[in-house]
Design an enzyme around this catalytic site. Structure first.
Site: not given
Length: 392
Positions: A137-138, A244, A371, A373, A391
């Site tokens: 999964f990149g 996501f 997945e 931090t 954010f």
């Protein structure tokens, strides 16, 4: 087949098995037996040699562990709680082995299952469920980790084809995978692509040496003008909601897995304290040791209760995204503290691979980071509490 409790009898303070169904107990017992016979006798050597044991992938597939929470296409169709119980047992063996099941099932297979065309599903999912094909999964890039919206990998159209160019980093299993799910910027927004790894221009290089997750594979992927047919793109999903939706599946498994590592470290420390004699009595007989053991057991019991509660909500379709962050943040943070504390009971012997706590603690440094931090999940929860996103 026995159905021993999720914690040993001396660590389970809440009769945890009372909350589980016979089917859940049986599944957990099967996975625990697998870990006891296939992983634990070998994990010290695999970790020391930085070896991922491809030879056990077919055995995992036979147990129905690959894409186990997905339905159809050869997948087992297990519940979220059953998947969580399996994740805990696998990570009691080693985080690297639980990570394989997560990358395969919760990321690569989940992406194809959720977003792929019927042709993509039929081509890949049965083979992946059978362990005949491995996926990766990149998403993460050298300069785009917590902020995947800043990814630089780009897919441009060339007639009916797509051409991918860019670099991905910290991609589990990429060098042994047959298929990669690659997320890239396009003129239409972020899209997902199903990329056979033998496509010209696709190169995966393992990242070495590592101090954590040594019985696992993480790679850097170079995408040099990788040409793909029109059918390689996920047909409908556009934007970060695509990746996501898969990350949240993986994060959920970590909630359980981290507690499996903590439990195993606790069991090592408890057993050692009962047999290690100092000043004419076992370490377990000292008040300071008992305080450490009690504090660890309390957090493990609470962590499993939290995981089970979230699993039941997931099965009921009522699990909130912020609740996944709550579980991942809390259980990873507590698990790494438990493993470090367990190591102190082992003294100098605890730095050897004869015992699990420091190996688990080192692995959890990675689990705590990937997945999402601690900081990312803290901000998700902060946004939920205050209504003020922080954010940016």
């Amino acid at each position: 087949m026995s159905t021993t409790s999720t914690l040993p009898c001396t660590g389970d303070l809440i009769d945890f098995d009372d909350f589980l169904t016979p089917e859940e107990l049986e599944l957990r017992s099967q996975v625990r037996d697998f870990v006891q016979t296939e992983i634990k006798p070998n994990i010290a050597r695999w970790y020391e040699d930085a070896h991922f044991p491809l030879e056990i992938v077919p055995k995992m597939a036979k147990l129905g562990l690959l894409g186990m929470h997905l339905k159809g296409y050869g997948c087992a169709g297990r519940t979220a709680v059953e998947y969580g119980l399996a994740a805990a047992e696998l990570e009691a063996g080693d985080s690297g082995l639980r990570t394989f099941v997560s990358v395969q099932g919760s990321l690569a297979m989940s992406a194809i299952h959720k977003h792929g065309s019927e042709e993509q599903k039929q081509q890949w999912l049965p083979a992946m469920a059978a362990g005949e094909a491995i996926g990766c999964f990149g998403l993460t890039e050298p300069s785009a980790g917590s902020d995947p919206s800043s990814m630089e990998t780009f897919a441009r159209r060339d007639g009916d084809d797509w051409i991918l160019t860019g670099t991905k980093r910290w991609i589990g299993l990429a060098s042994v995978a047959q298929v990669a799910v690659i997320w890239a910027q396009t003129d239409e927004g972020i899209r997902g692509f199903v990329v056979p790894t033998d496509t010209p221009g696709f190169t995966a290089t393992p990242i070495e040496p590592k101090l954590s997750m040594r019985a696992s594979i993480q790679c850097e992927i170079d995408l040099a003008e990788v040409r793909l047919p029109a059918g390689a793109v996920f047909p409908d999903v556009v934007g970060l909601k695509g990746p996501f939706s898969c990350l949240n599946e993986a994060r959920y498994g970590i909630i359980w897995g981290a507690m499996g590592a903590a439990r195993d470290a606790f069991e090592d420390a408890l057993s050692y304290s009962q047999s290690r004699m100092q000043f004419d009595k076992p370490l377990a007989g000292y008040q300071l040791t008992q305080q450490k053991l009690v504090d660890m057991a309390l957090e493990i019991n609470k962590g499993f209760l939290l995981a089970l509660h979230l699993g039941r909500k997931k099965d009921a379709g009522t699990l909130g995204l912020h609740q996944i962050s709550l579980g991942k943040l809390n259980n990873c943070r507590e698990a790494i503290a438990i493993c470090r504390e367990a190591r102190t009971i082992l003294g100098g012997n605890g730095i050897t691979l004869d015992y699990s706590p420091l190996r688990h603690a080192n692995n959890l440094e990675s689990v705590r980071t990937y997945e999402g931090t601690d900081e990312v999940h803290t901000l998700i929860l902060g946004n939920k509490l205050t209504g003020a996103p922080a954010f940016r």
